[in-house]
Design an enzyme around this catalytic site. Structure first.
Site, PDB file in Angstrom:
ATOM      1  N   GLU A   1      48.738  45.086  43.234  1.00  6.69           N
ATOM      2  CA  GLU A   1      49.954  44.904  43.986  1.00  6.69           C
ATOM      3  C   GLU A   1      49.711  44.588  45.416  1.00  6.69           C
ATOM      4  O   GLU A   1      49.591  45.241  46.221  1.00  6.69           O
ATOM      5  CB  GLU A   1      50.772  46.147  43.833  1.00  6.69           C
ATOM      6  CG  GLU A   1      52.137  45.813  44.335  1.00  6.69           C
ATOM      7  CD  GLU A   1      52.886  47.350  45.158  1.00  6.69           C
ATOM      8  OE1 GLU A   1      54.010  47.204  45.126  1.00  6.69           O
ATOM      9  OE2 GLU A   1      52.057  48.104  45.758  1.00  6.69           O
TER      10      GLU A   1
ATOM     11  N   ASP B   1      48.012  50.106  43.867  1.00  9.98           N
ATOM     12  CA  ASP B   1      49.249  50.218  44.664  1.00  9.98           C
ATOM     13  C   ASP B   1      49.071  49.810  46.180  1.00  9.98           C
ATOM     14  O   ASP B   1      47.902  50.242  46.591  1.00  9.98           O
ATOM     15  CB  ASP B   1      49.928  51.771  44.712  1.00  9.98           C
ATOM     16  CG  ASP B   1      51.065  51.742  45.527  1.00  9.98           C
ATOM     17  OD1 ASP B   1      52.041  51.014  44.882  1.00  9.98           O
ATOM     18  OD2 ASP B   1      51.295  52.542  46.384  1.00  9.98           O
TER      19      ASP B   1
END
Length: 494
Positions: free
Chosen positions: A248, A189
């Site tokens: 990401e 993330d």
């Protein structure tokens, strides 16, 4: 032999909205275990699980209080281990989220920092700069003794200081904990944001954002993150079975994105340039060419994604189910790895009329129209929904989009995905990184890929007018009548 992840189809399970195993209206790990036969039958190669760690749920689990345990909302650590083992038994690999940019404010480290101890693990300053939170408002919150701490997202998500050797060591230990438990990789993330600009300079209003497609996104992308990803790659490579890291990473160009997947860094990075490309032939071709060229320049596969838990579902973004079906076949025909968001195989649209009092996404603080609740509505397993009082209401109209309504029905979106995924797995492509474009009418795309025997052809009509592509071969699959408006067809040509 080609590494499994270079051409895998990976299914994103948004855990709280996928399947409810204990009847409390919130999806959980037991629910995912119960649906493993469904996922294996769909034809995907791996599943990616959104965070299920101990959390106050201020940002639906992306605010982690304990990275080595499961929140009781989702089950237990034993449930996680059983899910990993059972998924492997079904031939499915398991990727889990890791959230390294920030912790929860409930994390023991931050609670210690609030007491004035060990603040070096986070970013505390005597004076804030002008940075804005992605969720709206200042990116700084003041604590009782007058100092301020940085949070690029919600105030309950304080940013870690990745200049700290302790932070780096802790996360390598967290990776090893889950790798020892059997996971096959991590989705990282905010992989671009962990390292902040030196000195934390003021940036001026709006300068924390860049544009990907037509979407403003948070952006730092400092070169210092790559040292972290190299260290993580060494951890992954120390385990057998090709464990992977997926970034990401919001980057302003495909060239910058490719830096995350150099041979000694992570294995894949999400291709948001493709996700935000409009339903227009010339722009899609440009994005596809650029994506293949830049990923190929560092020897990495390209990834393709149409929807996820942070953006409006592509049925709604592209304007129709017909376009979404056509986009799915285009995506699954491209060289590289494809990521599917749970429910897209059912043709689910964005839910745009959720009552405001039920919406819980903290991002709505920035802009009521930017909230992500509408793409997180629980999946309809039966015509009645299949949930007892789901945490967000399932639209009544979704009964005919449910798994029960579409299972085994020729031409349904679910069966289209199932056929496409199985065909994609069975087609013996000579290379996993190459395609050849062919001349086609304006507003259409035709490309081919070489098979061990014969040629695969994909033809897409992105216009409102039917087209005769004139392809002579065996039709493998089509989202509609071949050549129909907003349709994609696959052929095998000798």
């Amino acid at each position: 032999m080609t590494a499994w992840w270079r051409n895998a189809a990976i299914y994103q399970v948004y855990v709280r909205s996928f399947a409810d195993g204990n009847g409390d209206g919130i999806g959980d790990l037991i629910g995912v275990r119960d649906r493993l036969p469904y996922l294996a039958g769909l034809g995907v190669d791996a599943i990616w699980l959104t965070p299920f760690y101990t959390s106050p749920m201020a940002d639906f689990g992306y605010d982690v209080a304990d990275y080595r345990d499961v929140d009781p909302l989702f089950g237990t650590l034993a449930d996680a281990k059983a899910l990993i083992d059972e998924a492997h038994g079904h031939g499915l690999r398991v990727i889990v989220d890791v959230v390294p940019n920030h912790t929860s404010s409930a994390h023991p480290w931050f609670q210690q920092a609030l007491r004035g101890e060990r603040r070096d693990r986070y970013i505390f300053r005597d004076e804030p700069n002008d940075w804005e939170s992605i969720f709206g408002g200042p990116a700084w919150t003041q604590v009782e003794d007058g100092q301020w701490y940085l949070h690029l997202f919600d105030p309950s998500q304080p940013d870690l200081d990745w200049d700290s050797a302790e932070v780096r060591g802790e996360f390598e230990s967290i990776l090893r904990f889950w790798l020892d438990l059997g996971v096959d990789g991590f989705r990282v993330d905010v992989a671009h944001g962990m390292v902040k600009p030196a000195g934390l300079p003021d940036v001026g209003h709006g300068n924390q954002a860049t544009m990907v497609g037509r979407e403003p996104v948070p952006f730092f992308d400092n070169d210092g993150v790559h040292e972290i990803h190299r260290a993580w790659r060494r951890v992954l490579d120390s385990y057998p079975g090709e464990r992977i890291g997926v970034a990401e990473a919001w980057a302003p160009t495909p060239e910058r994105l490719a830096r995350y997947v150099r041979p000694d860094e992570l294995h894949q990075a999400f291709n948001f340039h493709y996700l935000f490309a409009p339903w227009e032939a010339a722009e899609l071709r440009t994005v596809i060419d650029s994506s293949l060229a830049t990923a190929g320049s560092v020897g990495a596969p390209t990834t393709w994604v149409l929807s996820n838990h942070d953006v409006k579902r592509h049925v709604t973004r592209h304007g129709s189910l017909a376009r979404a079906r056509a986009a799915a076949l285009l995506t699954l025909a491209l060289p590289g790895s494809a990521y599917l968001y749970n429910g897209e195989e059912l043709g689910l649209p964005e839910v745009l009329d959720l009552p405001a009092e039920l919406c819980q996404d903290p991002q709505r603080l920035r802009d009521p129209d930017s909230g992500r609740d509408g793409c997180r509505v629980p999946l309809p397993w039966t015509r009645e929904g299949g949930w007892d009082e789901p945490w967000l209401p399932i639209p009544e109209a979704w009964g005919e989009l449910s798994v029960q309504a579409q299972q085994g029905v020729p031409g349904s979106t679910l069966e289209l995905y199932r056929q496409a995924l199985h065909l994609r797995r069975d087609l013996d492509f000579e290379r996993d990184d190459a395609l050849v474009w062919h001349d086609s009418p304006e507003g259409t795309l035709i490309f081919s890929r070489t098979l061990s025997e014969g040629t695969f052809v994909c033809a897409v009509n992105l216009t409102a007018t039917p087209v005769d592509f004139g392809v002579e071969g065996r039709l493998l699959l089509a989202s509609d009548v071949p050549g129909a408006a907003d349709s994609t067809a696959w052929w095998k040509v000798k």
